[in-house]
Design an enzyme around this catalytic site. Sequence first.
Site, short mmCIF file in Angstrom:
data_model
loop_
_atom_site.label_atom_id
_atom_site.label_comp_id
_atom_site.label_asym_id
_atom_site.label_seq_id
_atom_site.Cartn_x
_atom_site.Cartn_y
_atom_site.Cartn_z
N THR A 1 43.86 -1.26 10.29
CA THR A 1 45.28 -1.34 10.16
C THR A 1 45.62 -2.31 8.82
OG1 THR A 1 44.97 -3.47 11.41
CG2 THR A 1 45.40 -1.66 12.67
N LEU B 1 44.88 -0.79 2.68
CA LEU B 1 44.01 0.20 2.09
C LEU B 1 43.96 1.31 2.87
CD1 LEU B 1 42.63 0.75 -0.72
CD2 LEU B 1 40.39 0.06 0.52
N LYS C 1 34.91 -3.57 -3.11
CA LYS C 1 34.80 -4.85 -3.71
C LYS C 1 35.65 -5.86 -3.17
CE LYS C 1 38.32 -4.00 -7.46
NZ LYS C 1 39.04 -5.21 -7.52
N LEU D 1 35.76 5.60 -9.99
CA LEU D 1 34.71 6.69 -10.22
C LEU D 1 35.26 8.04 -9.25
CD1 LEU D 1 31.22 5.05 -9.75
CD2 LEU D 1 32.37 5.78 -11.58
N LYS E 1 38.69 8.62 -9.73
CA LYS E 1 39.83 9.09 -10.46
C LYS E 1 39.30 10.58 -11.01
CE LYS E 1 42.34 5.41 -10.29
NZ LYS E 1 44.07 5.46 -10.05
N HIS F 1 35.64 -1.39 -12.79
CA HIS F 1 36.16 -0.13 -13.19
C HIS F 1 35.90 0.23 -14.59
CE1 HIS F 1 38.13 -0.96 -9.53
NE2 HIS F 1 39.24 -1.22 -9.68
C1 BG6 Z 1 42.07 -2.81 -8.06
C2 BG6 Z 1 42.37 -4.03 -8.47
O1 BG6 Z 1 40.73 -2.54 -8.12
O2 BG6 Z 1 42.46 -1.76 -8.91
C3 BG6 Z 1 43.93 -4.07 -8.63
O3 BG6 Z 1 42.08 -5.01 -7.41
C4 BG6 Z 1 44.39 -3.04 -9.54
O4 BG6 Z 1 44.17 -5.36 -9.30
C5 BG6 Z 1 43.96 -1.66 -9.16
O5 BG6 Z 1 45.85 -3.24 -9.74
C6 BG6 Z 1 44.41 -0.70 -10.09
O6 BG6 Z 1 44.21 0.54 -9.45
P1 BG6 Z 1 45.06 2.05 -9.65
O7 BG6 Z 1 44.22 2.93 -8.84
O8 BG6 Z 1 46.46 1.44 -9.32
O9 BG6 Z 1 44.78 1.94 -11.30
#
Ligand code: BG6
Length: 789
Positions: free
Chosen positions: A31, A34, A171, A203, A205, A264
Amino acid sequence: MLAVAVCMVLLAGLQAQDLQGHVSIILLGATGDLAKKYLWQGLFQLYLDEVGKGYSFSFHGAALTSTKQGQEFVAKVLQSLSCPEDVAPERCAELRGRFQQLSQYRRLRTSEDYMALSKDIEAQLQHEGLQEAGRIFYFSVPPFAYADIARSINSSCRPGPGAWLRVVLEKPFGHDRLSAQQLATELRSFFQEEEMYRVDHYLGKQAVAQILPFRDQNRKALDGLWNRHHVERVEIIMKETVDAEGRTGFYEEYGVIRDVLQNHLTEVLTLVAMELPYNVSSSEAVLRHKLQAFQALRGLHKGSAVLGQYQAYSGQVRREQQKPDSFHSLTPTFAGILVHMDNLRWEGVPFILMSGKALDERVGYVRILFRNQAYCAQTETRWVADQSQCLPRQIVFYIGHGELGSPAVLVSRNLFRPFLPSGSWKEVEDRPGLRLFGRPLSDFYAYSPVREQDAYSVLISHIFHGRKDSFITTENLLASWAFWTPLLDSLAHEAPRLYPGGAENGHLLDFEFTGTQLRFSRQQPEQLVPGPGSAPSPSDFQVLQSKYRDSLLISAWPEELIAKLADDIEATAMRAVRRFGEFHLALSGGSSPVPLFQQLATQHYGFPWAHTHLWLVDERCVPLRDPESNFQGLQVHLLQHVRVPYYNVHPMPVHLHQRLCAEEDQGAQMYASEISALVTNSSFDLVLLGMGTDGHTASLFPQSPAGLEGPQPVVLTRSPSKPHQRMSLSLPLINRARKVAILVMGRMKREITLLVSRVGHQPKKWPISGVLPSSGQLVWYMDYEAFLG
Ligand code: BG6
């Protein structure tokens, strides 16, 4: 009971031997945000992709939310699930309906709840006569909840023999090296390494996931280009327009480096930098090569970073975290970092990592810019995109957003026409007027995905197929934290530069680099909020010269001190080479000289290395490749970056006949003979020493007579700390030097510095007090913390 019947009808056409079994997917935190935004959609996509291939599924949304509320929430999310563009609306509604029938919500709180879940899965399998393939537990919950959930899964939710268990973790995986290690150890007590899938959604994307396949499929064109001779720089960028409002509780603790760069951007960096395995579809080989890339990362220092914070941030923290009006946060919301790799492929190539909140645009990309070594004889207006070698040459993995608005792979037309799999990537139509990285889109071969897919959908599919190379292994995670933690520690008290946010940032956050040093290009016009305290900054001080124990003392902040010492060493070297044709330098080990070695390696291009002989002042009795070896420190921080002829490098022979510092091997005598054969009068041009908190220097320790006097130039000694056995130059040999420099840094040295300032010549108690070159010069280099406390 779950409705698997529809699914079974779908499978009816398959032969019994084609049945792959039943997979239960348990989404913990079903719920949460994410789950709502990405995970349910990703599970639906998995269902669409796989159900026709012989699998049957059940999806269990779980959370602490009450059953009724949870059911309502999940029902709403499921109604909004979408299908790929090519699926007709009626067909989509039908598929969604089937997925809804396979999905249910349940409250999972106690260990009994987990037992009940497992029982229900088993009962369903039995009732439907299904073979179990595996179970996936997706942890979309905060890390503090990990341990309890993990314990319950391990004790009561493992599938039966022959079926797999996969747990998916989100994470943050720790806050620094130590906490990451603790979390990893805890998880390891419940799960096997191969059962854990740590997600880094970058990873998944599409443009990122394409880096290795692209490198592999274009090997021929890239083989000669993907290296320091051709690449000018690599930029790994993630810019965001959003700020941290609503998340300051999390953000205050993490900041941009932990939130984005440690994971990332570092992952992307390793994909660009790693050696390409022969077989890129081998997860094991990819992970191994990735780990090797981590090992080649050169350590970062304060000067490798620039930090910023958008102006509204502290106010947001004050409001959301109920902080007093006087509170000012030091958490960076913007960071630019300069990374170097110490290997033959990338030596000298700057990798720029940058990310920030409240910037002027949202965009992510990796840009590999190639050197331009051509001269074009024709006037610029006649340059043709695919022929002119004078136009910029670049390869860009465009992660998303920005002017282009979608993921893409771009290759300058003057480089080569790339190969991309036509089933999944298509050429982008030209958009006249659109410019990217200073060039019109038409200058690039540009490809975008045939079907755009969200990162989580990609990763959920990889979890299902057991593709571990798209996830973060424990070793990978710890290697990344090992790389970032020292920098994070050193920046903990730095005040970031304030920026207004959005387009108004202007050029305030532009930065530039020389060597390994990064700095903002423009002076901050005015700091709107003062940094903490009124600590003086290094530039407020000049290098001071005075006396210490009747010898010259040079004192400064650490960076200036190291710069001054490096300058002095270079000047001494130049003089020696001019006069004698060679320069004999004896160096100590330990941590104090490391910044000096780095300074010499990166800022002293005129140093006469070709005429320099490098000797060791002392050595630990360990193999030379051991990380504790002084020679190894010299190798990592200096030797591999400069060009000293190998016959001018003189490690101490502590490892002879496969044993360490055995008297019978006469290593000390051998070293003494080598010195006497090569160094005129056994008088080094410069000896660099340190001073221990107990007053030891070289490996000459208090209350241990070896090396303090007597005829032996090189001796075996015993240290009170491990490794105990040492080899060292003796005091009489050190005192023959033309010049001795003693480097003392850090607050820990304050007491001994005070003490030694008062004692006379008492080498037995304080060996350092016996350093007094008979006809040479002695200079003390102390930073303010060691000198003033
Ligand atoms: C997340 C971070 O891992 O990635 C965020 O915690 C960030 O702060 C986000 O905004 C960005 O992801 P994306 O997919 O929107 O580029």
